[in-house]
Design an enzyme around this catalytic site. Structure first.
Site, PDB file in Angstrom:
ATOM      1  N   GLU A 141       0.825  -1.208   0.000  1.00  0.00           N
ATOM      2  CA  GLU A 141       0.000   0.000   0.000  1.00  0.00           C
ATOM      3  C   GLU A 141       0.864   1.263   0.000  1.00  0.00           C
ATOM      4  O   GLU A 141       0.777   2.117   0.894  1.00  0.00           O
ATOM      5  CB  GLU A 141      -0.939   0.002   1.207  1.00  0.00           C
ATOM      6  CG  GLU A 141      -1.897  -1.172   1.195  1.00  0.00           C
ATOM      7  CD  GLU A 141      -2.961  -1.141   2.291  1.00  0.00           C
ATOM      8  OE1 GLU A 141      -4.033  -1.717   2.081  1.00  0.00           O
ATOM      9  OE2 GLU A 141      -2.719  -0.549   3.354  1.00  0.00           O
ATOM     10  N   GLU A 164      -5.419  -8.159  -1.232  1.00  0.00           N
ATOM     11  CA  GLU A 164      -6.111  -8.026   0.059  1.00  0.00           C
ATOM     12  C   GLU A 164      -7.564  -7.685  -0.212  1.00  0.00           C
ATOM     13  O   GLU A 164      -7.859  -6.840  -1.060  1.00  0.00           O
ATOM     14  CB  GLU A 164      -5.529  -6.897   0.919  1.00  0.00           C
ATOM     15  CG  GLU A 164      -4.205  -7.200   1.532  1.00  0.00           C
ATOM     16  CD  GLU A 164      -3.744  -6.119   2.503  1.00  0.00           C
ATOM     17  OE1 GLU A 164      -4.604  -5.485   3.166  1.00  0.00           O
ATOM     18  OE2 GLU A 164      -2.530  -5.900   2.581  1.00  0.00           O
TER      19      GLU A 164
HETATM   20  C1  BG6 Z   1      -4.326  -3.041   4.868  1.00  0.00           C
HETATM   21  C2  BG6 Z   1      -3.002  -3.546   5.318  1.00  0.00           C
HETATM   22  O1  BG6 Z   1      -4.319  -1.678   5.101  1.00  0.00           O
HETATM   23  O2  BG6 Z   1      -5.481  -3.481   5.464  1.00  0.00           O
HETATM   24  C3  BG6 Z   1      -3.043  -4.692   6.293  1.00  0.00           C
HETATM   25  O3  BG6 Z   1      -2.149  -3.848   4.248  1.00  0.00           O
HETATM   26  C4  BG6 Z   1      -4.222  -4.506   7.214  1.00  0.00           C
HETATM   27  O4  BG6 Z   1      -1.820  -4.733   6.958  1.00  0.00           O
HETATM   28  C5  BG6 Z   1      -5.493  -4.556   6.377  1.00  0.00           C
HETATM   29  O5  BG6 Z   1      -4.291  -5.404   8.265  1.00  0.00           O
HETATM   30  C6  BG6 Z   1      -6.758  -4.454   7.185  1.00  0.00           C
HETATM   31  O6  BG6 Z   1      -6.693  -3.338   8.011  1.00  0.00           O
HETATM   32  P1  BG6 Z   1      -6.940  -3.437   9.575  1.00  0.00           P
HETATM   33  O7  BG6 Z   1      -6.621  -2.086  10.066  1.00  0.00           O
HETATM   34  O8  BG6 Z   1      -8.366  -3.797   9.708  1.00  0.00           O
HETATM   35  O9  BG6 Z   1      -6.028  -4.483  10.069  1.00  0.00           O
END
Ligand code: BG6
Length: 473
Positions: A174, A366
């Site tokens: 990201e 993701e």
């Molecule tokens: C992304 C990241 O921003 O979202 C991850 O690459 C992160 O590291 C994921 O865990 C989900 O976000 P969060 O804050 O719910 O863990």
């Protein structure tokens, strides 16, 4: 040829995790500290001088010691790919050493052995919010040009060690998040409120050059390696059809597009240069930097997708919740328990937009739903979670991926976020769970660390086994 209406045969189904959120063992076998070790409350609370016991990431879910059991569970779901990051400070504890830490390298050898045993393709993130703390405190992280050299040495070490076993690599997780979280994302020590835009954009330039430079190194070591950038993707919609709102949404998207434009096209886009001019920012960009950016563009584009947002220049702003960044609330969408808008169609939009813009293969690395889960006793007497909400979320997003593929978009694969419950990046909670596998650990640090299959575990296994045919449109 008929239009493909389903997933390609070689579609890479899997899941994703990041070292700092699941490995634990924060000081084992010579590992140095990373920025995460002093962020006990993620981005929602102050950082500490040194690691404190309330920081759940210090133990994570103890993958460091349980990797065999965990990878066996991923294999049971039929994973084709597993995305994970390498903790930079396991390999170079301070970040500026000349020789790597052999014990750290050996750990990832063992992880790769295990993945190979089950035929699971590794997808490695080189830097996932884990800048060695020493680089932050001594050099101010990516604000300093010397970071490029440290990163090159680190990446070269990885390519030389694992380049025959790992084909897919991502440079910075990201990368655009540094705009909003300069400490976590860019290891920049200067407090956010005091960081000048001049320094922030210079840091971004250093990261972009470093990303291109290690793409070159990867290809020199093994031309077969595939190197991608990784972008936090959020489609921004105009809150109203007023052209001023349309323009505001476009500007918000361009803040993120800039990073892909440089990675794919090899130069800064005109709209970005204008922004710098308007702000009176003059970046230190050398001729060598320009050549590196132009000559070493990425092989594919990867991104995270959780939510969309709105923008407006004409209406009252009601700030939306979101993944490290947000805009204004979209009144047509439901939100997750953490206030993130749920918008499966936005994923199809992003896939089409990125494909139309860049024409590079896309990898969704993701996606998922962070939710509070309740452990119950399943029909066979073993603990489970009835997470139909997660199944619905993922089903609906994957249906839109299928639509995008039918639209002609080339998608390499899909790795859902947090396939095993892990510590949240933004809030550092355990209770914000994404996984198919429940981990018995609580926000106060109690729990046995036992793993339990949720209902979504079997659902995802069926999706993979049927190559998406079991999805419900
Ligand atoms: C992304 C990241 O921003 O979202 C991850 O690459 C992160 O590291 C994921 O865990 C989900 O976000 P969060 O804050 O719910 O863990």
């Amino acid at each position: 040829m008929t239009t493909p209406t389903t997933f390609p045969d070689d579609f890479l189904w899997g899941g994703a995790l990041a070292a700092n959120q699941y490995e634990g063992a924060y000081d084992a076998d010579g590992k140095g500290l990373s920025v995460q070790d002093v962020m006990p409350q993620g981005i929602v609370g102050p950082r500490t001088e040194a690691p404190t016991p309330d920081n759940l990431k210090l133990v994570g879910i103890d993958f460091y010691h349980r990797y065999k059991e965990d990878i066996a569970l991923l294999a049971e779901m039929g994973f084709k790919v597993f995305r994970f990051s390498i903790a930079w400070s396991r390999i170079f504890p301070n970040g500026d050493e000349t020789e790597p830490n052999e014990a750290g390298l050996a750990f990832y050898d063992r992880v790769l052995d295990e993945l190979e045993k089950y035929g699971i393709e590794p997808l490695v993130t080189i830097s996932h919010y884990e800048t060695p703390l020493h680089l932050t405190e001594t050099y101010n992280g990516w604000a300093d040009r010397r970071m490029i050299g440290f990163f090159e040495r680190y990446a070269r070490t990885l390519f030389e060690r694992y380049g025959k076993r790992v084909k897919y690599w991502l440079t910075f997780n990201e990368i655009n998040s540094v705009l909003h979280e300069p400490f976590m994302s860019g290891g920049i020590n200067t407090p956010k409120e005091e960081l000048s835009e001049q320094d922030l954009y210079q840091a971004i330039h250093h990261e972009l050059v470093a990303s291109a430079s290690v793409t070159r190194i990867a290809h020199e070591i093994n031309p077969e390696l595939q190197v991608g950038c990784m972008i936090l993707a959020i489609p921004f919609y105009p809150l109203t059809p007023d052209p001023r709102d349309v323009w505001a949404a476009k500007q918000a998207e361009r803040d993120n597009y800039t990073f892909g434009d440089v990675h794919v096209r090899g130069a800064y886009p005109g709209y970005f240069l204008r922004k710098l001019r308007d702000k009176g920012i003059e970046l230190d960009i050398t001729e060598a930097d320009r050549r590196t950016l132009a000559e070493h563009t990425v092989d594919f584009v990867s991104f995270s997708y959780y939510m969309s947002s709105c923008e407006t220049a004409t209406q009252q702003r009601e700030a939306s919740g979101g993944n490290l960044m947000g805009g204004v609330v979209n009144p047509t969408l439901e939100v997750s328990q953490w206030g993130w808008a749920i918008d499966p169609r936005g994923l199809r939009t992003i896939l089409n937009d990125y494909w139309d813009r860049w024409g590079k293969p896309l990898f969704i690395v993701e996606n998922g739903l962070g939710a509070r889960d309740e452990l119950v006793t399943g029909p066979d007497g073993t603990p489970t979670v009835a997470d139909d909400y997660r199944i619905d979320y993922m089903n609906d997003h994957l249906v839109q991926v299928r639509e995008a593929i039918a639209d002609g978009v080339q998608v390499i694969g899909y790795t859902s976020w947090g396939c095993i419950d892990c510590v949240s990046a933004s809030t550092a909670q355990m209770s914000k769970r994404y996984g198919f596998i429940y981990v018995d650990r609580n926000d106060d640090g109690t729990g046995t660390l036992e793993r339990y299959r949720k209902q979504s575990f079997g659902w995802y296994r069926d999706v993979i086994a049927s190559n998406g045919a079991s999805l419900k449109a």
